[in-house]
Design a protein around this motif. Structure first.
Motif, short mmCIF file in Angstrom:
data_model
loop_
_atom_site.label_atom_id
_atom_site.label_comp_id
_atom_site.label_asym_id
_atom_site.label_seq_id
_atom_site.Cartn_x
_atom_site.Cartn_y
_atom_site.Cartn_z
N GLN A 87 0.81 -1.22 0.00
CA GLN A 87 0.00 0.00 0.00
C GLN A 87 0.84 1.27 0.00
O GLN A 87 0.31 2.36 -0.18
N LYS A 88 2.15 1.14 0.18
CA LYS A 88 3.02 2.30 0.08
C LYS A 88 3.20 2.74 -1.37
O LYS A 88 3.60 3.87 -1.64
N TYR A 89 2.89 1.85 -2.32
CA TYR A 89 3.16 2.13 -3.72
C TYR A 89 1.90 2.23 -4.58
O TYR A 89 1.93 2.89 -5.62
N ILE A 90 0.82 1.56 -4.17
CA ILE A 90 -0.43 1.63 -4.94
C ILE A 90 -1.61 1.72 -4.00
O ILE A 90 -1.54 1.33 -2.83
N ASP A 91 -2.69 2.25 -4.53
CA ASP A 91 -3.94 2.35 -3.78
C ASP A 91 -4.70 1.03 -3.93
O ASP A 91 -5.07 0.65 -5.03
N ILE A 92 -4.93 0.34 -2.83
CA ILE A 92 -5.59 -0.96 -2.87
C ILE A 92 -7.05 -0.86 -2.44
O ILE A 92 -7.66 -1.88 -2.08
N SER A 93 -7.61 0.34 -2.43
CA SER A 93 -9.01 0.48 -2.05
C SER A 93 -9.91 -0.31 -3.00
O SER A 93 -9.56 -0.54 -4.17
N LEU B 63 -7.59 -4.30 -11.53
CA LEU B 63 -7.03 -3.89 -12.82
C LEU B 63 -8.01 -4.19 -13.94
O LEU B 63 -8.18 -3.39 -14.87
N GLY B 64 -8.69 -5.35 -13.86
CA GLY B 64 -9.70 -5.68 -14.86
C GLY B 64 -10.85 -4.69 -14.85
O GLY B 64 -11.39 -4.34 -15.91
N GLY B 65 -11.25 -4.23 -13.65
CA GLY B 65 -12.29 -3.22 -13.57
C GLY B 65 -11.87 -1.90 -14.18
O GLY B 65 -12.69 -1.20 -14.80
N MET B 66 -10.59 -1.55 -14.06
CA MET B 66 -10.08 -0.32 -14.65
C MET B 66 -10.03 -0.42 -16.16
O MET B 66 -10.26 0.55 -16.88
N LYS B 67 -9.74 -1.62 -16.66
CA LYS B 67 -9.69 -1.80 -18.11
C LYS B 67 -11.07 -1.66 -18.75
O LYS B 67 -11.18 -1.35 -19.94
N ARG B 68 -12.10 -1.87 -17.95
CA ARG B 68 -13.47 -1.69 -18.48
C ARG B 68 -13.86 -0.22 -18.57
O ARG B 68 -14.92 0.11 -19.08
N GLY B 69 -13.01 0.67 -18.03
CA GLY B 69 -13.25 2.10 -18.16
C GLY B 69 -13.92 2.75 -16.98
O GLY B 69 -14.55 3.81 -17.14
N ASP B 70 -13.82 2.15 -15.79
CA ASP B 70 -14.42 2.76 -14.60
C ASP B 70 -13.57 3.95 -14.17
O ASP B 70 -12.43 3.78 -13.72
N PRO B 71 -14.08 5.18 -14.26
CA PRO B 71 -13.26 6.36 -13.93
C PRO B 71 -13.00 6.53 -12.44
O PRO B 71 -12.13 7.30 -12.06
N GLU B 72 -13.75 5.83 -11.60
CA GLU B 72 -13.58 5.97 -10.15
C GLU B 72 -12.42 5.13 -9.61
O GLU B 72 -12.00 5.34 -8.47
N LEU B 73 -11.91 4.22 -10.40
CA LEU B 73 -10.85 3.32 -9.95
C LEU B 73 -9.48 3.88 -10.31
O LEU B 73 -9.29 4.43 -11.39
N THR B 74 -8.55 3.73 -9.39
CA THR B 74 -7.17 4.17 -9.63
C THR B 74 -6.23 3.41 -8.70
O THR B 74 -6.63 2.95 -7.63
N PHE B 75 -5.00 3.29 -9.14
CA PHE B 75 -3.95 2.72 -8.30
C PHE B 75 -3.03 3.80 -7.75
O PHE B 75 -2.08 3.51 -7.03
N ALA B 76 -3.29 5.06 -8.11
CA ALA B 76 -2.46 6.16 -7.64
C ALA B 76 -2.68 6.37 -6.15
O ALA B 76 -3.81 6.45 -5.68
N VAL B 77 -1.59 6.47 -5.41
CA VAL B 77 -1.67 6.67 -3.96
C VAL B 77 -2.13 8.08 -3.68
O VAL B 77 -1.59 9.05 -4.23
N LYS B 78 -3.13 8.22 -2.83
CA LYS B 78 -3.67 9.53 -2.49
C LYS B 78 -2.97 10.07 -1.25
O LYS B 78 -2.95 9.41 -0.21
N LEU B 79 -2.40 11.28 -1.37
CA LEU B 79 -1.74 11.91 -0.25
C LEU B 79 -2.75 12.64 0.60
O LEU B 79 -3.75 13.15 0.11
N LYS B 80 -2.48 12.70 1.91
CA LYS B 80 -3.38 13.41 2.82
C LYS B 80 -3.32 14.90 2.58
O LYS B 80 -2.31 15.43 2.12
N HIS B 81 -4.38 15.59 2.92
CA HIS B 81 -4.50 17.03 2.68
C HIS B 81 -3.41 17.79 3.43
O HIS B 81 -3.19 17.58 4.62
#
Length: 238
Positions: free
Chosen positions: A84-90, A141-159
Motif C-alpha cells: 500500500q506504500k506504492y499503490i492504492d488498494i481500495s 485492474l480488470g475493472g479499470m480496463k473496463r473504463g471505470d473512472p472511479e478506480l485508480t492505483f495512484a496513492v492519495k496523499l493526505k491534505h
C-alpha cells in the motif's frame, strides 16, 4: 531499467511494474541458487520489473523497492503494509492470515457463490464483503480496463501533507505537544504571579487576578480563603 517513483502506465492502468508483478512466476527454484536452502523465487523488484528472484539474489537489488510474495491456499498474496506504500488498494478485499493483513494478487474464480451472498467480485464472482468490489489486485485492474473512472492505483496523499518532509495536515497538529503544554503552563504561572502581587496589598480581594487566568484554571483558587489575612488564628468558641 529503473522506473520513476509514482509513474503510472499507459491509460492510467497502474504503475509499469504492476502487470509484470502479477504475471511473474513465483515459488519456483532459483536458476542461480537452486541448490541452496530456501531458494524459491518469492521476491519481486518494483524498479527492475524483471523475473521473481530468491532471497539470496536480493543483494543485487540494494536500495531498490522489493516486495515479498507469499502463499495462501495455493494463491499468491502480498502483505498490505508492503504494497500500500506504492499503490492504492481500495475496493480490494483484504484478509488476515497469520496475524498479518494481506491482499491477493490475481483472481480466484468461484463458480457458485455461497447461500445468502449478496456481494461478489465484479470480475470473477468471488464472494466478498459488502464494502468491497474486487477480490484481488488483478481483478481491480480488470475493472479499470473496463473504463471505470472511479478506480485508480495512484496513492492519495493526505491534505496539506508534504510527502517528502512528512508535513502534517494542520499547523495545530504539527506543533509538538511539549511546546503546547509549556505555553499553557506559562499562562498559569503568569496568573499566579498576578495573584501573588495583589495579595501583597493585604486587603486585595484577588478578583483582578482571576480575570487574568483562563476559565479552566480558576477552580484551583479558593477565593473565600484568599480574603483571610495570614497569621490570624481561628479558635473554636468556648
Amino acid at each position: 531499467m529503473v522506473s520513476s517513483f509514482g509513474q503510472m502506465g499507459n491509460h492510467d492502468m497502474g504503475p509499469p511494474w504492476l502487470i509484470p508483478m502479477l504475471s511473474a512466476s513465483y515459488f519456483i527454484p532459483c536458476g542461480v541458487h537452486g541448490e541452496s536452502n530456501k531458494s524459491e523465487c518469492n521476491m519481486f523488484c518494483l524498479d527492475c520489473m524483471g523475473n521473481a528472484f530468491c532471497s539470496y539474489c536480493r543483494i543485487y537489488h540494494k536500495d531498490h523497492r522489493v516486495v515479498q510474495i507469499r502463499r495462501s491456499s495455493y494463491h499468491n498474496v502480498v502483505r498490505v503494509n508492503e504494497i500500500q506504500k506504492y499503490i492504492d488498494i481500495s475496493c480490494v478485499q483484504t484478509y488476515i492470515i497469520n496475524s498479518a493483513k494481506i491482499v491477493f494478487l490475481n483472481e480466484r474464480p468461484q463458480p457458485r457463490p455461497g447461500k445468502g451472498v449478496t456481494n461478489t467480485c465484479e470480475i470473477c464472482c468471488r464472494s466478498l464483503l459488502d464494502s468491497f468490489r474486487f477480490c484481488s489486485l488483478g481483478c481491480k485492474l480488470g475493472g479499470m480496463k473496463r473504463g471505470d473512472p472511479e478506480l485508480t492505483f495512484a496513492v492519495k496523499l493526505k491534505h496539506n501533507r508534504d510527502p517528502f518532509f512528512g508535513g502534517s495536515e494542520s499547523d495545530e497538529s504539527s506543533t509538538p505537544k511539549k511546546i503546547r503544554r509549556t505555553h499553557a503552563f506559562n499562562r498559569l504561572m503568569e496568573g499566579l504571579s498576578i495573584y501573588s502581587s495583589n495579595n501583597d496589598g493585604a486587603e486585595s480581594s484577588g478578583d483582578d487576578a482571576a480575570t487574568n487566568i483562563s476559565p479552566a484554571t480558576t477552580t484551583i483558587f479558593n477565593h473565600r480563603n484568599a480574603r483571610r489575612r495570614k497569621g490570624i488564628p481561628h479558635r473554636a468558641p468556648f
